[in-house]
Design a protein around this motif. Structure first.
Motif, PDB file in Angstrom:
ATOM      1  N   GLY A 195      -3.570   9.158 -18.295  1.00  0.00           N
ATOM      2  CA  GLY A 195      -4.011   9.396 -19.668  1.00  0.00           C
ATOM      3  C   GLY A 195      -3.076   8.833 -20.712  1.00  0.00           C
ATOM      4  O   GLY A 195      -3.517   8.293 -21.730  1.00  0.00           O
ATOM      5  N   LEU A 196      -1.781   8.927 -20.480  1.00  0.00           N
ATOM      6  CA  LEU A 196      -0.802   8.415 -21.430  1.00  0.00           C
ATOM      7  C   LEU A 196      -0.939   6.901 -21.594  1.00  0.00           C
ATOM      8  O   LEU A 196      -0.949   6.383 -22.711  1.00  0.00           O
ATOM      9  CB  LEU A 196       0.619   8.774 -20.984  1.00  0.00           C
ATOM     10  N   ARG A 197      -1.069   6.208 -20.482  1.00  0.00           N
ATOM     11  CA  ARG A 197      -1.175   4.742 -20.536  1.00  0.00           C
ATOM     12  C   ARG A 197      -2.480   4.294 -21.182  1.00  0.00           C
ATOM     13  O   ARG A 197      -2.505   3.361 -21.983  1.00  0.00           O
ATOM     14  CB  ARG A 197      -1.058   4.130 -19.145  1.00  0.00           C
ATOM     15  N   ILE A 198      -3.570   4.939 -20.837  1.00  0.00           N
ATOM     16  CA  ILE A 198      -4.860   4.582 -21.437  1.00  0.00           C
ATOM     17  C   ILE A 198      -4.843   4.871 -22.932  1.00  0.00           C
ATOM     18  O   ILE A 198      -5.372   4.097 -23.734  1.00  0.00           O
ATOM     19  CB  ILE A 198      -6.023   5.329 -20.742  1.00  0.00           C
ATOM     20  N   ARG A 199      -4.208   5.942 -23.315  1.00  0.00           N
ATOM     21  CA  ARG A 199      -4.078   6.276 -24.743  1.00  0.00           C
ATOM     22  C   ARG A 199      -3.300   5.175 -25.467  1.00  0.00           C
ATOM     23  O   ARG A 199      -3.674   4.749 -26.555  1.00  0.00           O
ATOM     24  CB  ARG A 199      -3.371   7.624 -24.871  1.00  0.00           C
ATOM     25  N   GLN A 200      -2.220   4.708 -24.868  1.00  0.00           N
ATOM     26  CA  GLN A 200      -1.432   3.625 -25.461  1.00  0.00           C
ATOM     27  C   GLN A 200      -2.269   2.358 -25.600  1.00  0.00           C
ATOM     28  O   GLN A 200      -2.189   1.664 -26.615  1.00  0.00           O
ATOM     29  CB  GLN A 200      -0.194   3.331 -24.600  1.00  0.00           C
ATOM     30  N   VAL A 201      -3.067   2.054 -24.594  1.00  0.00           N
ATOM     31  CA  VAL A 201      -3.930   0.873 -24.637  1.00  0.00           C
ATOM     32  C   VAL A 201      -4.959   1.004 -25.759  1.00  0.00           C
ATOM     33  O   VAL A 201      -5.191   0.059 -26.516  1.00  0.00           O
ATOM     34  CB  VAL A 201      -4.622   0.647 -23.276  1.00  0.00           C
TER      35      VAL A 201
END
Length: 70
Positions: free
Chosen positions: A41-47
């Motif tokens: 979730g953190l990485r997708i949020r950053q993307v």
């Protein structure tokens, strides 16, 4: 497991200020029946923040940037 609606809505405050500076409308269209997914979730949020920020950066003043999840 990440709730897509929550994830998409969580990025809104981060890009809203950028959009307001250029008088750009942010439109989020998230399907009501969208399901949860297994992702970081953190990485997708950053993307998402990066993609929306770039969308705002390259959209003319008064334009629209839209996030659609269905």
């Amino acid at each position: 497991v990440v709730d897509i609606k929550t994830l998409c809505n969580s990025v809104y405050p981060f890009v809203k200020e950028l959009a307001d500076k250029k008088n750009i409308t942010l439109a989020f269209k998230i399907a009501s029946d969208i399901s949860n997914i297994w992702v970081d979730g953190l990485r997708i949020r950053q993307v998402l923040i990066k993609l929306l920020s770039n969308g705002i950066k390259f959209t003319k003043n008064g334009g629209i940037v839209e996030l659609v999840a269905n």
